[in-house]
Design a protein around this motif. Structure first.
Motif, short mmCIF file in Angstrom:
data_model
loop_
_atom_site.label_atom_id
_atom_site.label_comp_id
_atom_site.label_asym_id
_atom_site.label_seq_id
_atom_site.Cartn_x
_atom_site.Cartn_y
_atom_site.Cartn_z
N PHE A 116 0.71 -1.24 -0.08
CA PHE A 116 -0.10 0.17 0.04
C PHE A 116 0.89 1.27 -0.04
O PHE A 116 0.36 2.28 -0.56
N LEU A 117 2.05 1.06 0.43
CA LEU A 117 3.07 2.27 0.20
C LEU A 117 3.28 2.47 -1.15
O LEU A 117 3.34 3.78 -1.64
N CYS A 118 3.44 1.39 -1.79
CA CYS A 118 3.77 1.43 -3.54
C CYS A 118 2.48 2.10 -4.28
O CYS A 118 2.60 2.42 -5.53
N PHE A 119 1.25 2.17 -3.54
CA PHE A 119 0.35 2.96 -4.15
C PHE A 119 0.49 4.37 -4.70
O PHE A 119 -0.10 4.82 -5.59
N PHE A 120 1.40 5.00 -3.83
CA PHE A 120 1.58 6.42 -4.07
C PHE A 120 2.99 6.65 -4.39
O PHE A 120 3.25 7.77 -4.63
N MET A 121 3.96 5.80 -4.02
CA MET A 121 5.18 6.15 -4.18
C MET A 121 5.70 5.89 -5.51
O MET A 121 5.57 5.01 -6.08
N PRO A 122 6.50 6.93 -6.17
CA PRO A 122 6.78 6.77 -7.52
C PRO A 122 8.04 5.66 -7.60
O PRO A 122 8.73 5.67 -6.60
N PRO A 123 8.46 4.98 -8.66
CA PRO A 123 7.74 5.13 -9.88
C PRO A 123 6.54 4.10 -10.07
O PRO A 123 5.97 3.86 -11.09
N PHE A 124 6.15 3.37 -9.10
CA PHE A 124 5.00 2.37 -8.92
C PHE A 124 3.75 3.09 -9.17
O PHE A 124 3.22 2.90 -10.08
N THR A 125 3.45 4.15 -8.08
CA THR A 125 2.03 4.57 -8.24
C THR A 125 0.80 3.97 -9.03
O THR A 125 0.23 3.91 -9.85
N LEU A 227 1.17 13.28 -12.46
CA LEU A 227 1.31 13.02 -11.01
C LEU A 227 2.06 14.34 -10.25
O LEU A 227 2.94 14.56 -10.44
N LEU A 228 1.08 14.99 -9.50
CA LEU A 228 1.47 16.07 -8.88
C LEU A 228 1.66 16.09 -7.33
O LEU A 228 0.94 15.30 -6.68
N SER A 229 2.62 16.58 -6.93
CA SER A 229 2.95 16.50 -5.11
C SER A 229 2.13 17.71 -4.71
O SER A 229 1.41 18.51 -5.44
N PRO A 230 2.00 17.76 -3.45
CA PRO A 230 0.97 18.68 -2.60
C PRO A 230 1.67 20.09 -2.99
O PRO A 230 0.66 20.94 -2.88
N ASN A 231 2.67 20.40 -3.12
CA ASN A 231 2.98 21.80 -3.50
C ASN A 231 3.10 22.00 -4.86
O ASN A 231 3.55 23.32 -5.53
N GLY A 232 2.43 21.28 -5.93
CA GLY A 232 2.17 21.67 -7.34
C GLY A 232 3.18 21.21 -8.09
O GLY A 232 3.09 21.12 -9.56
N SER A 233 4.26 20.65 -7.83
CA SER A 233 5.23 20.23 -8.91
C SER A 233 5.02 18.80 -9.41
O SER A 233 4.47 18.18 -8.69
N VAL A 234 5.67 18.74 -10.44
CA VAL A 234 5.27 17.34 -11.26
C VAL A 234 6.33 16.17 -10.70
O VAL A 234 7.42 16.41 -11.05
N ILE A 235 5.55 14.97 -10.36
CA ILE A 235 6.54 13.91 -9.85
C ILE A 235 6.62 13.01 -11.20
O ILE A 235 7.67 12.59 -11.28
N GLU A 236 5.58 12.94 -11.73
CA GLU A 236 5.94 11.85 -12.89
C GLU A 236 4.54 12.26 -14.04
O GLU A 236 3.54 12.70 -13.54
N ARG A 237 5.19 12.07 -15.23
CA ARG A 237 4.10 12.51 -16.40
C ARG A 237 4.12 11.11 -17.26
O ARG A 237 4.93 10.61 -17.74
N VAL A 238 2.90 10.77 -17.37
CA VAL A 238 2.52 9.72 -18.37
C VAL A 238 1.88 9.91 -19.58
O VAL A 238 0.82 10.74 -19.46
N VAL A 239 2.26 9.54 -20.72
CA VAL A 239 1.69 9.76 -22.09
C VAL A 239 0.89 8.55 -22.67
O VAL A 239 2.02 7.73 -22.64
N SER A 240 -0.21 8.42 -22.84
CA SER A 240 -0.70 7.14 -23.28
C SER A 240 -1.29 7.58 -24.70
O SER A 240 -1.87 8.63 -25.07
N GLY A 241 -1.60 6.42 -25.51
CA GLY A 241 -2.24 6.66 -26.74
C GLY A 241 -1.26 6.07 -27.97
O GLY A 241 -0.33 5.31 -27.56
#
Length: 256
Positions: A116-125, A227-241
């Motif tokens: 359940f920690l990996c639910f929010f921890m990158p790069p797993f999310t 995926l944004l952190s609480p301060n608004g910075s980008v933690i991870e960006r995923v492009v699908s398609g």
């Protein structure tokens, strides 16, 4: 992968915008122990409790329920998005129902905490990947695949019919091209006249004055999620398609 993992953990220990770092700093001031050492000691004590204590079930589930409630009610500026909580709690409840049956697995409650920690921890999310799977519409994808296969079959059938008609025309003994080639060079003028008099075997369909036209618009697009952190910075960006979207309309067309 390891860099994102370590950065996420270090931010929870040292970055005071997270409540865990603030409490660790407060305990460090009281005990005069370094923050990193204090965090290691707490993790070691928790590992021993979850592995050897008879009340490991109570401690593990209390932590997994208490921390999300702290984020929601006490520290709302640090809480994750609502989509993650909608996925987190149903999966947590489903797994908790089978805790007593799965306790024979070594370090079961430690593994449950890590999961359940990996639910929010990158790069797993994990919550984001589960949400992407649930948000897909399999019926729409099947419809697009069926339409594309139908278009391919229709185009193939038209090509085959066109080639067959042309070959039959050229191989026909009454074809003007074959007739003119069999004659002598002195009869060229007669052949030309005769060729112009022969009607074409390909019939031209008459165009009605009013008819319905089926218009299909195919659009291709990509989906970008951040995926944004609480301060608004980008933690991870995923492009699908790419994804395809078809829109079919019927229009009336008038011919003069």
């Amino acid at each position: 992968m390891s860099d994102n993992y370590l950065e996420w953990i270090e931010s929870r220990i040292h970055d005071k915008k997270h409540f865990t770092a603030r409490y660790l700093a407060h305990l460090s001031d009281l005990s005069r122990i370094e923050v990193t050492t204090l965090a290691s000691i707490i993790c070691g004590i928790l590992f021993i409790i979850l592995t050897f204590c008879d009340q490991a079930h109570f401690f593990a589930n209390s932590i997994l329920i208490g921390i999300p409630f702290l984020l929601v009610f006490c520290f709302p500026e640090e809480k994750p998005n609502e989509e993650s909580l909608y996925i987190y709690f149903p999966i947590f409840g489903a797994i908790t129902l089978f805790d007593r049956n799965l306790e024979w697995i070594p370090f079961y409650y430690v593994l449950k905490m890590v999961l359940f920690l990996c639910f929010f921890m990158p790069p797993f999310t994990f919550y984001q990947r589960i949400y992407e799977v649930l948000s897909k519409d399999p019926q729409q994808e099947n419809t697009i695949e069926c339409r594309s296969s139908q278009l391919k079959s229709v185009s193939t059938a038209r090509e085959i019919s066109t080639k067959t008609a042309l070959s039959n025309t050229l191989n026909s003994p009454k074809s003007p091209l074959i007739t003119s080639s069999r004659r002598n060079a002195n009869d060229i003028k007669t052949d030309v006249t005769q060729r112009t008099d022969v009607s074409s075997p390909m019939k031209t369909p008459s165009t009605p004055k009013n008819s319905d036209v089926k218009v299909t618009i195919i659009e291709e697009y990509y989906r970008e999620e951040e995926l944004l952190s609480p301060n608004g910075s980008v933690i991870e960006r995923v492009v699908s398609g790419p994804f395809r979207k078809e829109t079919t309309t019927t229009e009336k067309k008038k011919y003069k």
